[in-house]
Design an enzyme around this catalytic site. Sequence first.
Site, mmCIF file in Angstrom:
data_model
loop_
_atom_site.group_PDB
_atom_site.id
_atom_site.type_symbol
_atom_site.label_atom_id
_atom_site.label_comp_id
_atom_site.label_asym_id
_atom_site.label_seq_id
_atom_site.Cartn_x
_atom_site.Cartn_y
_atom_site.Cartn_z
ATOM 1 N N ASP A 70 -10.514 22.254 25.003
ATOM 2 C CA ASP A 70 -10.942 23.283 24.048
ATOM 3 C C ASP A 70 -9.705 23.926 23.427
ATOM 4 O O ASP A 70 -9.486 25.125 23.533
ATOM 5 C CB ASP A 70 -11.807 24.314 24.801
ATOM 6 C CG ASP A 70 -12.468 25.311 23.860
ATOM 7 O OD1 ASP A 70 -12.477 25.072 22.639
ATOM 8 O OD2 ASP A 70 -12.968 26.334 24.365
HETATM 9 C C1 SPV Z 1 -17.311 28.539 23.763
HETATM 10 O O1 SPV Z 1 -18.424 28.340 24.255
HETATM 11 O O2 SPV Z 1 -16.636 27.645 23.302
HETATM 12 C C2 SPV Z 1 -16.793 29.896 23.682
HETATM 13 C C3 SPV Z 1 -17.184 30.828 24.681
HETATM 14 O O3 SPV Z 1 -15.981 30.134 22.854
HETATM 15 S S1 SPV Z 1 -16.006 30.781 25.888
HETATM 16 O O4 SPV Z 1 -15.932 29.457 26.422
HETATM 17 O O5 SPV Z 1 -16.459 31.744 26.860
HETATM 18 O O6 SPV Z 1 -14.748 31.178 25.335
HETATM 19 MG MG MG Z 2 -15.141 28.563 21.986
#
Ligand code: SPV
Ligand code: MG
Length: 555
Positions: A70
């Site tokens: 991510d």
């Molecule tokens: C996501 O779901 O990608 C978010 C929320 O941004 S978090 O993972 O809590 O950052």
């Molecule tokens: Mg996110």
Amino acid sequence: MSDPSAPSAADPAALPLRRTTRFRQLLHSRELEFLLEAHNGISARIGEEAGFKGLWAGGLCMSAQYGVRDSNEASWTQVLEMLEFMVDATTVPILLDGDTGYGNFNNVRRLVRKLEQRGVAAVCIEDKVYPKTNSFIDGEKQQLADIDEFCSRIKAGKDAQRDDDFSIITRVEAFIAGWGLGEALRRAEAYHAAGSDGILIHSALATPREVLAFKREWGDRSPVVIVPTKYYATPTEVFREAGFSIAIWANHLLRAAIPAMQACAATLAREQNLRSVEDDVAPVREIFRLQGTSELQEAEGRYLPRQGGESRVVVLAASRGSALGELTATRPKTMVQVRGQPLLAHIVAAYNAAGIKRITVVRGYQPGAVDLPGLGYVDNPEHESTGELVSLACALDADADDGSDLYVSYGDVIFKRYIIDSLAEPAADFSIVVDTDWHESVNRGRAADYVSCSEPHSRHAFYHDVQLRRCAEDIPEAERHGEWMGFLRVGAGALPRLRTVVRELLARPEGRTAKLHHLLSELVARGEQVRVVYTTGHWLDVDSVADLVAAGSFA
Ligand code: SPV
Ligand code: MG
């Protein structure tokens, strides 16, 4: 729905509002609303079917389903591609987790345009810098965006949208980065002034302390959205009472799938069989349902030209073939080997070569020995006392499908594939192939089904519709125009009539022992046109050991 061909969970006609408008309604409704995470078409559809009024296309799960981190490792166009599938698979609004907006103001305005074009209802952008890192990974080390610069992203995005109801939610990461309530409020205020449609206040604490403190101070200046992943134990009532607008269940479909996939993979690796997981996995038909397969089948009915079903074949192979002696002691004639393969395999290969694969074999003598794969089987238990007509009736009774053409063949006649092609050509209700070289069977001294036709074979006859007049073993030489080779094709439209004739013939005393040539003659007697296709040679009726030897060189 933007794509009329896509499966839809709800009736789009019952949803007159645009998705952007419906997202707005969720954002401003007096109730606490919920968005569920989805990361591809099928998860989006599952989320909508469960009753969610909107979906969260989360960066964490979208990147994870691609197998990357991510951290903006999936490009923004790859995210966009997946969103298109999610939009097509659903009717509810989707809020994209747009990370930081993938750059500066210019990237955000281009993103907004593209999202609108693809039917995405809203985007959330967070006040960090590209490339971002997930908030739950060393949050305190994360660098927040300059407030003014971030506001330029919001303004450019709002200026770019064409649909007034498209929403830009701005995510305040002050708590994540280790700042306090003051910084969070200062930022929220600036973003609100820049045109943000709602604030997502994020927190990595195990309690809702930070988000509740923010909401108390922020009041109702604009809707507030939360992602309770870390403070999951908090009763939802607390969020409701605090007046939050939307709670996002941000990663739960993917997290539900992971242990299920891991368990299935481990079991299969260990057990090396499918039985051990079958009860734990969705049936394949559930995948079809989620894909909207029935809609496509309906559409095919509406749009595709009507075609008959796939042709089918009945091979009559009940008799032993006692003239072959020992060779048929333990198997019927159709399973006697010619060039390393049973006769039946040669017949199947010829039909397959002509594009026909639905083949049913009527067995009688030693049925267990007739077992080639991929064929349908019907048994005539009375084969010793009955004729070919009874065997044909067994096959007709076993398959009520009158939507496709029917070929009838003998299990001991091998032939070149073009014979089938030539039979398929005339658009007649009934057609047969006739060998003009009937003297050949006389020379070999065997019984044959001779035919008398509307005209003999000639070059001239090539252009005529030659019709059968009679088919029998005893047609005088002067009236013989050829030998019926045992192939009959019945057009789908004529199958109900064929069934009637077969039934009525069988009701007569002589019907039980009737042969197929009786059927042909009866059809003609009833005024049916039985079209004759003349040919010469290229087939072989295996009745004797000598035939078998000949078949070896023929095949
Ligand atoms: C996501 O779901 O990608 C978010 C929320 O941004 S978090 O993972 O809590 O950052
Ligand atoms: Mg996110």
